[in-house]
Write an enzyme that holds these catalytic residues in place. Structure first.
Site, mmCIF file in Angstrom:
data_model
loop_
_atom_site.group_PDB
_atom_site.id
_atom_site.type_symbol
_atom_site.label_atom_id
_atom_site.label_comp_id
_atom_site.label_asym_id
_atom_site.label_seq_id
_atom_site.Cartn_x
_atom_site.Cartn_y
_atom_site.Cartn_z
ATOM 1 N N TYR A 36 60.187 67.980 44.968
ATOM 2 C CA TYR A 36 61.534 67.464 44.665
ATOM 3 C C TYR A 36 62.576 67.795 45.734
ATOM 4 O O TYR A 36 63.739 67.391 45.607
ATOM 5 C CB TYR A 36 61.996 68.006 43.309
ATOM 6 C CG TYR A 36 61.096 67.550 42.169
ATOM 7 C CD1 TYR A 36 60.990 66.202 41.852
ATOM 8 C CD2 TYR A 36 60.342 68.463 41.426
ATOM 9 C CE1 TYR A 36 60.158 65.770 40.831
ATOM 10 C CE2 TYR A 36 59.516 68.043 40.399
ATOM 11 C CZ TYR A 36 59.427 66.700 40.108
ATOM 12 O OH TYR A 36 58.613 66.267 39.087
ATOM 13 N N ASN A 86 67.736 59.183 35.583
ATOM 14 C CA ASN A 86 66.482 59.887 35.855
ATOM 15 C C ASN A 86 66.162 60.633 34.566
ATOM 16 O O ASN A 86 66.729 61.696 34.283
ATOM 17 C CB ASN A 86 66.612 60.855 37.030
ATOM 18 C CG ASN A 86 65.258 61.477 37.383
ATOM 19 O OD1 ASN A 86 64.298 61.378 36.616
ATOM 20 N ND2 ASN A 86 65.183 62.121 38.541
ATOM 21 N N HIS A 92 58.169 59.141 30.524
ATOM 22 C CA HIS A 92 56.786 58.727 30.322
ATOM 23 C C HIS A 92 56.405 58.535 28.862
ATOM 24 O O HIS A 92 55.302 58.078 28.589
ATOM 25 C CB HIS A 92 55.862 59.738 31.015
ATOM 26 C CG HIS A 92 56.287 60.007 32.442
ATOM 27 N ND1 HIS A 92 56.328 59.017 33.389
ATOM 28 C CD2 HIS A 92 56.755 61.137 33.054
ATOM 29 C CE1 HIS A 92 56.778 59.528 34.541
ATOM 30 N NE2 HIS A 92 57.036 60.821 34.357
ATOM 31 N N ASP A 99 64.781 52.933 23.283
ATOM 32 C CA ASP A 99 65.554 52.194 22.274
ATOM 33 C C ASP A 99 67.052 52.273 22.563
ATOM 34 O O ASP A 99 67.785 51.300 22.340
ATOM 35 C CB ASP A 99 65.271 52.740 20.869
ATOM 36 C CG ASP A 99 63.906 52.308 20.327
ATOM 37 O OD1 ASP A 99 63.278 51.414 20.938
ATOM 38 O OD2 ASP A 99 63.478 52.867 19.302
ATOM 39 N N HIS A 112 63.642 57.947 40.189
ATOM 40 C CA HIS A 112 62.866 59.178 40.335
ATOM 41 C C HIS A 112 62.965 59.653 41.775
ATOM 42 O O HIS A 112 62.916 58.835 42.703
ATOM 43 C CB HIS A 112 61.390 58.942 39.983
ATOM 44 C CG HIS A 112 61.218 58.455 38.580
ATOM 45 N ND1 HIS A 112 61.354 59.280 37.494
ATOM 46 C CD2 HIS A 112 60.992 57.212 38.094
ATOM 47 C CE1 HIS A 112 61.211 58.567 36.390
ATOM 48 N NE2 HIS A 112 60.988 57.306 36.721
ATOM 49 N N LEU A 113 63.086 60.963 41.930
ATOM 50 C CA LEU A 113 63.080 61.547 43.278
ATOM 51 C C LEU A 113 61.712 61.361 43.925
ATOM 52 O O LEU A 113 61.600 60.954 45.083
ATOM 53 C CB LEU A 113 63.391 63.043 43.184
ATOM 54 C CG LEU A 113 64.815 63.412 42.752
ATOM 55 C CD1 LEU A 113 64.814 64.733 42.007
ATOM 56 C CD2 LEU A 113 65.721 63.495 43.971
ATOM 57 N N SER A 114 60.675 61.692 43.173
ATOM 58 C CA SER A 114 59.313 61.616 43.707
ATOM 59 C C SER A 114 58.734 60.229 43.466
ATOM 60 O O SER A 114 59.243 59.468 42.624
ATOM 61 C CB SER A 114 58.435 62.677 43.021
ATOM 62 O OG SER A 114 58.319 62.394 41.631
ATOM 63 N N ARG A 123 52.091 60.028 34.904
ATOM 64 C CA ARG A 123 53.411 59.662 35.442
ATOM 65 C C ARG A 123 53.475 58.186 35.857
ATOM 66 O O ARG A 123 54.516 57.687 36.271
ATOM 67 C CB ARG A 123 53.775 60.541 36.647
ATOM 68 C CG ARG A 123 53.979 61.991 36.282
ATOM 69 C CD ARG A 123 54.494 62.793 37.476
ATOM 70 N NE ARG A 123 54.086 64.169 37.356
ATOM 71 C CZ ARG A 123 54.750 65.100 36.669
ATOM 72 N NH1 ARG A 123 55.880 64.795 36.061
ATOM 73 N NH2 ARG A 123 54.306 66.337 36.589
#
Ligand code: DQA
Length: 152
Positions: A36, A86, A92, A99, A112-114, A123
């Site tokens: 990260y 994020n 996941h 909702d 997402h950072l990664s 993931r």
């Protein structure tokens, strides 16, 4: 022609964008830096404010480790022009967050950072992607900036 010409009132084009971060993102900087990066969440938020200072945006920041608080934040930021989310690990599997995104009108961009698709199989699934405007993954803090730009 009317000589008392008045220019039209200036309509504000500043977009209100909320940045919502989910669980464990408050631990950035010390959490798995090889995945990260070294920046703290505060550092990323300051960088985003600086980098977007030339864009016509007003940013708000929110972070919570609690699923229901993220749901409430999504409801509360529905009056904004867009939301950058994020959702961390909730991405996941959280039907409640999915909702909430479906329940509001503001466009939500998943970030997402990664690169989640280069990581573990669990993931690769996003419960929220189908109800988001789009998804950005793998560009570190630039994922957030790209998302902000996409909402301007
Ligand atoms: C993450 C990716 C998720 O899989 C993980 O649970 C996170 C961070 C990211 O920004 O890369 O907490 O959302």
């Amino acid at each position: 022609m009317d000589s008392a010409y008045a220019p039209p009132a200036k309509v504000s084009t500043v977009k209100k964008i909320a940045i919502i971060n989910g669980p464990n993102l408050n631990k950035l900087g010390e959490r798995e830096p090889s995945v990260y990066g070294q920046d703290t969440l505060e550092g990323i938020n300051e960088w985003l404010a600086l980098e977007s200072s030339t864009l016509e945006v007003e940013l708000s920041f929110f972070q919570s480790n609690v699923e229901g608080e993220i749901v409430t934040a999504l409801h509360q930021f529905d009056s904004s022009d867009g939301i950058v989310l994020n959702a961390g690990g909730y991405t996941h599997y959280s039907i409640a967050i999915r909702d909430a995104i479906s329940a509001i009108s503001a466009p939500v961009v998943e970030v997402h950072l990664s690169n989640v698709y280069a990581r573990e199989d669990f993931r690769h699934i996003s419960a929220i992607a189908p109800v988001c405007k789009g998804s950005i993954s793998g560009f570190g803090k630039n994922s957030y900036l790209l998302a902000i730009r996409s909402l301007t």
